[in-house]
Write a protein that holds these residues in place. Structure first.
Motif, PDB file in Angstrom:
ATOM      1  N   LYS A 139      25.988  54.456  -6.760  1.00  0.00           N
ATOM      2  CA  LYS A 139      27.377  54.247  -6.362  1.00  0.00           C
ATOM      3  C   LYS A 139      28.321  54.748  -7.455  1.00  0.00           C
ATOM      4  N   GLY A 140      29.538  55.050  -7.071  1.00  0.00           N
ATOM      5  CA  GLY A 140      30.589  55.333  -8.038  1.00  0.00           C
ATOM      6  C   GLY A 140      31.325  54.040  -8.345  1.00  0.00           C
ATOM      7  N   ILE A 141      31.539  53.765  -9.630  1.00  0.00           N
ATOM      8  CA  ILE A 141      32.259  52.569 -10.049  1.00  0.00           C
ATOM      9  C   ILE A 141      33.470  52.991 -10.882  1.00  0.00           C
ATOM     10  N   ILE A 142      34.641  52.492 -10.528  1.00  0.00           N
ATOM     11  CA  ILE A 142      35.884  52.819 -11.234  1.00  0.00           C
ATOM     12  C   ILE A 142      36.545  51.509 -11.647  1.00  0.00           C
TER      13      ILE A 142
ATOM     14  N   ASP B 286      49.408  47.096 -10.558  1.00  0.00           N
ATOM     15  CA  ASP B 286      49.755  46.424  -9.311  1.00  0.00           C
ATOM     16  C   ASP B 286      48.525  46.356  -8.404  1.00  0.00           C
ATOM     17  N   GLU B 287      48.031  45.146  -8.172  1.00  0.00           N
ATOM     18  CA  GLU B 287      46.774  44.979  -7.427  1.00  0.00           C
ATOM     19  C   GLU B 287      46.850  45.559  -6.019  1.00  0.00           C
ATOM     20  N   GLU B 288      47.921  45.258  -5.315  1.00  0.00           N
ATOM     21  CA  GLU B 288      48.045  45.725  -3.935  1.00  0.00           C
ATOM     22  C   GLU B 288      48.076  47.248  -3.865  1.00  0.00           C
ATOM     23  N   LYS B 289      48.795  47.878  -4.812  1.00  0.00           N
ATOM     24  CA  LYS B 289      48.894  49.338  -4.831  1.00  0.00           C
ATOM     25  C   LYS B 289      47.541  49.968  -5.127  1.00  0.00           C
ATOM     26  N   VAL B 290      46.851  49.442  -6.139  1.00  0.00           N
ATOM     27  CA  VAL B 290      45.541  49.986  -6.511  1.00  0.00           C
ATOM     28  C   VAL B 290      44.558  49.858  -5.353  1.00  0.00           C
ATOM     29  N   MET B 291      44.522  48.693  -4.723  1.00  0.00           N
ATOM     30  CA  MET B 291      43.598  48.465  -3.613  1.00  0.00           C
ATOM     31  C   MET B 291      43.911  49.392  -2.440  1.00  0.00           C
ATOM     32  N   GLU B 292      45.195  49.531  -2.116  1.00  0.00           N
ATOM     33  CA  GLU B 292      45.585  50.379  -0.988  1.00  0.00           C
ATOM     34  C   GLU B 292      45.215  51.837  -1.246  1.00  0.00           C
ATOM     35  N   LEU B 293      45.518  52.333  -2.455  1.00  0.00           N
ATOM     36  CA  LEU B 293      45.195  53.720  -2.783  1.00  0.00           C
ATOM     37  C   LEU B 293      43.690  53.968  -2.737  1.00  0.00           C
ATOM     38  N   ALA B 294      42.929  53.037  -3.298  1.00  0.00           N
ATOM     39  CA  ALA B 294      41.479  53.205  -3.364  1.00  0.00           C
ATOM     40  C   ALA B 294      40.851  53.205  -1.975  1.00  0.00           C
ATOM     41  N   LEU B 295      41.232  52.233  -1.148  1.00  0.00           N
ATOM     42  CA  LEU B 295      40.632  52.123   0.174  1.00  0.00           C
ATOM     43  C   LEU B 295      41.051  53.277   1.077  1.00  0.00           C
ATOM     44  N   GLU B 296      42.286  53.724   0.964  1.00  0.00           N
ATOM     45  CA  GLU B 296      42.746  54.865   1.768  1.00  0.00           C
ATOM     46  C   GLU B 296      42.014  56.144   1.390  1.00  0.00           C
ATOM     47  N   ALA B 297      41.611  56.240   0.115  1.00  0.00           N
ATOM     48  CA  ALA B 297      40.895  57.431  -0.352  1.00  0.00           C
ATOM     49  C   ALA B 297      39.403  57.378  -0.023  1.00  0.00           C
ATOM     50  N   GLY B 298      38.948  56.242   0.529  1.00  0.00           N
ATOM     51  CA  GLY B 298      37.563  56.162   0.975  1.00  0.00           C
ATOM     52  C   GLY B 298      36.676  55.216   0.198  1.00  0.00           C
ATOM     53  N   ALA B 299      37.248  54.378  -0.668  1.00  0.00           N
ATOM     54  CA  ALA B 299      36.442  53.424  -1.436  1.00  0.00           C
ATOM     55  C   ALA B 299      35.761  52.428  -0.508  1.00  0.00           C
TER      56      ALA B 299
ATOM     57  N   TYR C 271      40.235  45.441 -12.212  1.00  0.00           N
ATOM     58  CA  TYR C 271      39.929  45.796 -10.833  1.00  0.00           C
ATOM     59  C   TYR C 271      38.696  46.693 -10.836  1.00  0.00           C
ATOM     60  N   GLN C 272      37.702  46.344 -10.040  1.00  0.00           N
ATOM     61  CA  GLN C 272      36.489  47.144  -9.922  1.00  0.00           C
ATOM     62  C   GLN C 272      36.415  47.735  -8.531  1.00  0.00           C
ATOM     63  N   ILE C 273      36.358  49.061  -8.484  1.00  0.00           N
ATOM     64  CA  ILE C 273      36.338  49.794  -7.221  1.00  0.00           C
ATOM     65  C   ILE C 273      34.974  50.444  -7.065  1.00  0.00           C
ATOM     66  N   THR C 274      34.359  50.249  -5.906  1.00  0.00           N
ATOM     67  CA  THR C 274      33.048  50.831  -5.625  1.00  0.00           C
ATOM     68  C   THR C 274      33.194  51.905  -4.558  1.00  0.00           C
ATOM     69  N   THR C 275      32.544  53.050  -4.783  1.00  0.00           N
ATOM     70  CA  THR C 275      32.614  54.162  -3.830  1.00  0.00           C
ATOM     71  C   THR C 275      31.213  54.722  -3.597  1.00  0.00           C
ATOM     72  N   THR C 276      31.079  55.507  -2.525  1.00  0.00           N
ATOM     73  CA  THR C 276      29.885  56.329  -2.393  1.00  0.00           C
ATOM     74  C   THR C 276      30.026  57.491  -3.374  1.00  0.00           C
ATOM     75  N   VAL C 277      28.925  58.158  -3.661  1.00  0.00           N
ATOM     76  CA  VAL C 277      28.955  59.259  -4.638  1.00  0.00           C
ATOM     77  C   VAL C 277      29.849  60.397  -4.161  1.00  0.00           C
ATOM     78  N   ASP C 278      29.830  60.685  -2.859  1.00  0.00           N
ATOM     79  CA  ASP C 278      30.540  61.867  -2.357  1.00  0.00           C
ATOM     80  C   ASP C 278      32.060  61.721  -2.378  1.00  0.00           C
ATOM     81  N   VAL C 279      32.592  60.498  -2.442  1.00  0.00           N
ATOM     82  CA  VAL C 279      34.058  60.347  -2.497  1.00  0.00           C
ATOM     83  C   VAL C 279      34.530  59.819  -3.855  1.00  0.00           C
ATOM     84  N   PHE C 280      33.614  59.674  -4.801  1.00  0.00           N
ATOM     85  CA  PHE C 280      33.952  59.160  -6.126  1.00  0.00           C
ATOM     86  C   PHE C 280      35.091  59.953  -6.764  1.00  0.00           C
ATOM     87  N   ALA C 281      34.967  61.284  -6.785  1.00  0.00           N
ATOM     88  CA  ALA C 281      35.979  62.130  -7.420  1.00  0.00           C
ATOM     89  C   ALA C 281      37.316  62.025  -6.695  1.00  0.00           C
TER      90      ALA C 281
END
Length: 249
Positions: free
Chosen positions: A137-140, A147-160, A170-180
């Motif tokens: 997994k990708g971990i960021i 801002d928690e709400e902003k970070v969460m919204e940006l991350a999830l919209e980008a595919g986290a 804040y710990q964000i988990t992604t699949t490898v292909d959308v990590f970047a």
């Protein structure tokens, strides 16, 4: 490595490697060479190479050293023929351990890793013995002051895949292909990345007491110090109070 939390492991690993910057640069150069050899020398079309270059930049690796590694991988310059090998085994207390390796001599590397495992009360295992316990997994990590709400919204919209608050960050988990892509979405919106890594995350963990924690940390440090080992992962879990005591020693 995975410690009392995923981020404790990342921070511990980064601190250990940063203290040996020359060795860190050498390991990243191998990563770049292998990525360029397998997918070409253009980071725009080679995701693995883009990740390796980002890692090099995070480690303040000189630009000319990065470019030389790309040329070695793409065949413009002569270089060693590294291959990717995954070694698996067990540490003390039945802890599952995985080592991601880039080597030009797998027999030598296997012999040396077997010796490290044996000296630390563990054993090198057969292929597939523990890999099923881990998922890549990708971990960021982002500082909890953002801002928690902003970070969460940006991350999830980008595919986290997941967003959690852990140890004040804040710990964000992604699949490898959308990590970047997730990382870029955060940075382009002014969110500073505290740490980022593509890691093997265990599906379950082994709780360690102080004696066991000291032993497994010794094994992981010796594995990560090996020139051929890019990353070492394990499924141990160390309580905060024990981890703090070990860090103070």
């Amino acid at each position: 490595m995975s410690g009392h939390s995923h981020w404790a492991g990342i921070k511990h690993k980064k601190a250990a490697l940063d203290a040996k910057r020359g060795k860190l640069w050498s390991k990243i150069a191998r990563l770049i060479i292998v990525a360029a050899r397998s997918g070409g020398g253009s980071p725009e079309s080679n995701l693995a190479l883009r990740y390796a270059i980002d890692k090099a930049k995070d480690a303040n690796m000189p630009k000319d050293t990065i470019e030389k590694a790309i040329k070695k991988g793409s065949g413009e310059l002569d270089g060693a023929n590294y291959e990717e090998v995954l070694y698996e085994g067990y540490g003390n207390d039945g802890v599952a351990v995985m080592c991601e390796v880039l080597t030009d001599n797998r027999n030598r590397t296997a012999s040396e890793l077997r010796k490290i495992f044996n000296m630390k009360g563990g054993a090198l295992g057969a292929t597939g013995c523990v890999a099923w316990l881990f998922s890549k997994k990708g971990i960021i990590a982002v500082d909890g002051g953002a801002d928690e709400e902003k970070v969460m919204e940006l991350a999830l919209e980008a595919g986290a895949e997941d967003f959690q608050v852990e140890s004040g960050d804040y710990q964000i988990t992604t699949t490898v292909d959308v990590f970047a892509e997730v990382k870029a979405a955060l940075e382009s919106n002014g969110i500073a990345i505290k740490a980022s890594e593509i890691m093997q995350i265990p599906s379950n963990t082994v709780q360690m007491d102080e004696n066991g924690a000291r032993k497994i940390m010794g094994l992981m440090e010796d594995l990560e110090d090996h020139d051929d080992v890019q990353n070492a992962y394990a499924n141990f879990d160390i309580p905060d109070e024990i981890m703090q005591k070990l860090e103070e020693e």
